[in-house]
Design a protein around this motif. Structure first.
Motif, short mmCIF file in Angstrom:
data_model
loop_
_atom_site.label_atom_id
_atom_site.label_comp_id
_atom_site.label_asym_id
_atom_site.label_seq_id
_atom_site.Cartn_x
_atom_site.Cartn_y
_atom_site.Cartn_z
N THR A 191 0.82 -1.22 0.00
CA THR A 191 0.00 0.00 0.00
C THR A 191 0.86 1.26 0.00
O THR A 191 0.46 2.28 -0.57
N PHE A 192 2.02 1.21 0.62
CA PHE A 192 2.92 2.37 0.58
C PHE A 192 3.35 2.66 -0.85
O PHE A 192 3.31 3.81 -1.31
N MET A 193 3.70 1.61 -1.58
CA MET A 193 4.12 1.81 -2.96
C MET A 193 2.97 2.26 -3.85
O MET A 193 3.13 3.12 -4.72
N VAL A 194 1.80 1.69 -3.64
CA VAL A 194 0.65 2.10 -4.44
C VAL A 194 0.29 3.55 -4.12
O VAL A 194 -0.07 4.32 -5.03
N GLY A 195 0.38 3.93 -2.87
CA GLY A 195 0.12 5.33 -2.50
C GLY A 195 1.08 6.28 -3.20
O GLY A 195 0.67 7.35 -3.69
N ALA A 196 2.33 5.87 -3.28
CA ALA A 196 3.30 6.71 -3.98
C ALA A 196 2.99 6.80 -5.46
O ALA A 196 3.07 7.89 -6.07
N VAL A 197 2.59 5.70 -6.07
CA VAL A 197 2.25 5.70 -7.50
C VAL A 197 1.03 6.58 -7.76
O VAL A 197 1.00 7.35 -8.73
N VAL A 198 0.01 6.46 -6.92
CA VAL A 198 -1.19 7.29 -7.09
C VAL A 198 -0.85 8.77 -6.97
O VAL A 198 -1.36 9.61 -7.72
N ALA A 199 0.03 9.09 -6.04
CA ALA A 199 0.43 10.49 -5.88
C ALA A 199 1.19 10.98 -7.12
O ALA A 199 0.97 12.12 -7.58
N PHE A 200 2.07 10.18 -7.67
CA PHE A 200 2.78 10.56 -8.89
C PHE A 200 1.81 10.79 -10.04
O PHE A 200 1.89 11.79 -10.77
N LEU A 201 0.88 9.86 -10.22
CA LEU A 201 -0.09 10.00 -11.30
C LEU A 201 -0.97 11.23 -11.10
O LEU A 201 -1.24 11.99 -12.05
N GLY A 202 -1.43 11.41 -9.87
CA GLY A 202 -2.28 12.57 -9.59
C GLY A 202 -1.55 13.88 -9.82
O GLY A 202 -2.11 14.81 -10.43
N ALA A 203 -0.31 13.95 -9.38
CA ALA A 203 0.45 15.17 -9.58
C ALA A 203 0.70 15.43 -11.06
O ALA A 203 0.64 16.58 -11.52
N PHE A 227 -8.98 1.88 -2.15
CA PHE A 227 -7.73 1.17 -2.39
C PHE A 227 -7.27 0.34 -1.20
O PHE A 227 -6.81 -0.80 -1.35
N ALA A 228 -7.37 0.87 -0.01
CA ALA A 228 -6.85 0.15 1.16
C ALA A 228 -7.58 -1.17 1.37
O ALA A 228 -6.96 -2.24 1.46
N VAL A 229 -8.89 -1.11 1.44
CA VAL A 229 -9.65 -2.34 1.70
C VAL A 229 -9.59 -3.29 0.50
O VAL A 229 -9.53 -4.51 0.67
N LEU A 230 -9.57 -2.74 -0.70
CA LEU A 230 -9.56 -3.60 -1.89
C LEU A 230 -8.22 -4.31 -2.04
O LEU A 230 -8.17 -5.53 -2.29
N LEU A 231 -7.12 -3.58 -1.92
CA LEU A 231 -5.80 -4.20 -2.04
C LEU A 231 -5.56 -5.22 -0.93
O LEU A 231 -5.03 -6.31 -1.18
N THR A 232 -5.97 -4.90 0.28
CA THR A 232 -5.79 -5.84 1.39
C THR A 232 -6.62 -7.09 1.19
O THR A 232 -6.15 -8.21 1.44
N SER A 233 -7.84 -6.93 0.74
CA SER A 233 -8.71 -8.09 0.53
C SER A 233 -8.18 -8.98 -0.58
O SER A 233 -8.19 -10.21 -0.46
N MET A 285 -8.14 -4.70 10.73
CA MET A 285 -6.90 -4.13 11.25
C MET A 285 -5.89 -3.92 10.12
O MET A 285 -5.20 -2.88 10.06
N LEU A 286 -5.77 -4.89 9.24
CA LEU A 286 -4.87 -4.72 8.11
C LEU A 286 -5.34 -3.62 7.17
O LEU A 286 -4.52 -2.92 6.56
N THR A 287 -6.66 -3.47 7.04
CA THR A 287 -7.19 -2.38 6.21
C THR A 287 -6.82 -1.02 6.80
O THR A 287 -6.43 -0.09 6.06
N PHE A 288 -6.92 -0.89 8.11
CA PHE A 288 -6.52 0.36 8.75
C PHE A 288 -5.03 0.62 8.54
O PHE A 288 -4.61 1.76 8.25
N LEU A 289 -4.22 -0.44 8.67
CA LEU A 289 -2.78 -0.28 8.41
C LEU A 289 -2.54 0.11 6.96
O LEU A 289 -1.67 0.97 6.68
N ALA A 290 -3.30 -0.45 6.04
CA ALA A 290 -3.13 -0.12 4.63
C ALA A 290 -3.51 1.34 4.36
O ALA A 290 -2.86 2.02 3.55
N MET A 291 -4.54 1.84 5.02
CA MET A 291 -4.92 3.25 4.87
C MET A 291 -3.78 4.17 5.32
O MET A 291 -3.42 5.12 4.62
N ILE A 292 -3.21 3.84 6.46
CA ILE A 292 -2.13 4.68 7.00
C ILE A 292 -0.92 4.65 6.07
O ILE A 292 -0.35 5.70 5.71
N CYS A 293 -0.53 3.44 5.64
CA CYS A 293 0.66 3.31 4.80
C CYS A 293 0.45 3.94 3.43
O CYS A 293 1.37 4.56 2.87
N GLY A 294 -0.74 3.80 2.87
CA GLY A 294 -1.01 4.43 1.58
C GLY A 294 -0.96 5.94 1.65
O GLY A 294 -0.40 6.60 0.77
#
Length: 389
Positions: A191-203, A227-233, A285-294
């Motif tokens: 999720t950290f990497m996907v968050g970075a990719v989404v930020a690059f694309l958005g910018a 993204f967080a719940v979907l990627l984790t699931s 719990m993993l979804t919450f962690l994914a939200m934070i990391c993303g």
């Protein structure tokens, strides 16, 4: 006489032959020598020459018949025909019983043989429709089985909750460690990497409109809601559902489930319920962690590429993104977890007892889990959009 010349004379003396004696009345068909595969070529020529050259009333003399094998017997059957074979007991009383039985067996096989007919070609469109129909039937049956299994899980859960002595807390905690704690690093990194990719694309996209500041809103909305719940699931569908199927499937292949039933224990209560409860706890719990990391991954990119400081990033999120977006994302986690666990355990019970079956149902559990997660997420997105949440 040398050994080679003796063998040649011996082979010539025992070679099978067939001749038609017209000097007698009625005509006699004399069959002599060895009718074996070694003399098949010569015997075939002789039988072909006599196929239509003697009357039906001719008698058969087999008094000088020697060795007989399947190849020679088939030639005799073709030469004599069915009617003469039935009269062998009278016309050839000295014929060994084994030779007579061999010819009768070959005659019966040749009579019963029918040239297989090639099936008519089916039109491509018809085949396509047939395969679609079979696929729809399989999906319908799998859906009914899943609904029935969900009902069994709920029934077992209600029955067990009313009897605290039957709670399997240790098993649930052990599965929470395997499902949640062991999966936390890969979920956080992904999720950290996907968050970075989404930020690059958005910018990149928003820069053309002079609205790079809204990259913060894009990251927040996308990870809190989807993204967080979907990627984790999806990650747990591949990691955990397959593990559930392999574990229960291996137990069924080794007949351990039958042993549990013999001892009066319920496999659903002993194996399924702890896994379902563990995933119901772990996935949120993993979804919450994914939200934070993303969000952290997107914040790092914003700080490096857009010059948005972490304090400004957090203030923009607090001002623009309400808590209902977090609730929309987190409320889907238990639903996804329940279906992932149910599908994984159900596919394990479907294993037939071989390693190939374990592999096939493990693959099926992953595919079905991911498919169900995506479908449920799409339905939830449309529902929340219509509700204005």
């Amino acid at each position: 006489m040398t050994a080679s010349s003796y063998l040649a004379t011996r082979a010539a003396n025992t070679a099978g032959s067939v001749s038609l004696d017209t000097s007698t009345h009625p005509t006699q068909l004399r069959i002599a020598g060895d009718w074996t595969l070694a003399h098949y070529h010569e015997l075939r020529q002789q039988t072909d020459a006599l196929s239509d050259g003697f009357a039906a009333s001719a008698q058969v003399d087999m008094s000088e018949l020697g060795a007989l094998d399947t190849a020679g017997a088939s030639l005799l059957v073709e030469l004599l025909g069915v009617q003469r074979l039935r009269l062998l007991a009278v016309q050839a009383p000295n014929l060994p019983e084994s030779s007579r039985a061999l010819m009768q067996t070959i005659q019966s096989a040749l009579t019963d043989y029918h040239q297989p007919q090639k099936d008519s070609e089916i039109a491509t469109g018809t085949q396509l429709l047939a395969r679609i129909g079979c696929a729809v039937e399989v999906v319908w049956n799998d859906t009914l089985q899943l609904l029935g299994f969900i009902g069994l899980i709920l029934q077992t859960f209600v029955t067990t909750m009313l009897r605290p002595k039957r709670w399997r807390t240790t098993s649930v905690i052990a599965h929470i460690e395997q499902i949640g704690l062991d999966a936390a690093p890969i979920v956080a990194l992904l999720t950290f990497m996907v968050g970075a990719v989404v930020a690059f694309l958005g910018a990149t996209v928003l820069k053309a409109f002079g609205a790079t500041i809204f990259t913060v809103d894009l990251i927040g909305f996308s990870f809190l809601r989807e993204f967080a719940v979907l990627l984790t699931s999806i990650l747990l569908a591949g990691r955990t559902a397959s593990a559930f199927t392999a574990q229960i499937g291996s137990m069924k292949a080794n007949e351990e489930l039958d042993a549990l039933r013999t001892l009066g224990l319920s496999p659903t209560e002993l194996l399924v319920l702890p896994r379902v409860l563990a995933l119901l706890v772990s996935l949120p719990m993993l979804t919450f962690l994914a939200m934070i990391c993303g969000i952290v991954g997107g914040g790092v990119v914003c700080a490096v590429s857009l010059g948005i400081s972490p304090a400004m990033f957090l203030s923009l999120m607090q001002a623009d993104i309400g808590v209902q977006h977090f609730l929309v994302g987190i409320i889907k986690a238990p639903i996804f977890a329940f279906f992932i666990a149910a599908i994984g355990c159900l596919e394990g019970f479907k294993v037939q007892g071989s390693a190939e079956s374990v592999g096939a149902h493990t693959t099926s559990s992953v595919v079905q889990s991911i498919f169900v997660v995506i479908v449920l997420d799409a339905l939830a997105a449309m529902f929340f959009m219509e509700m204005g949440w």
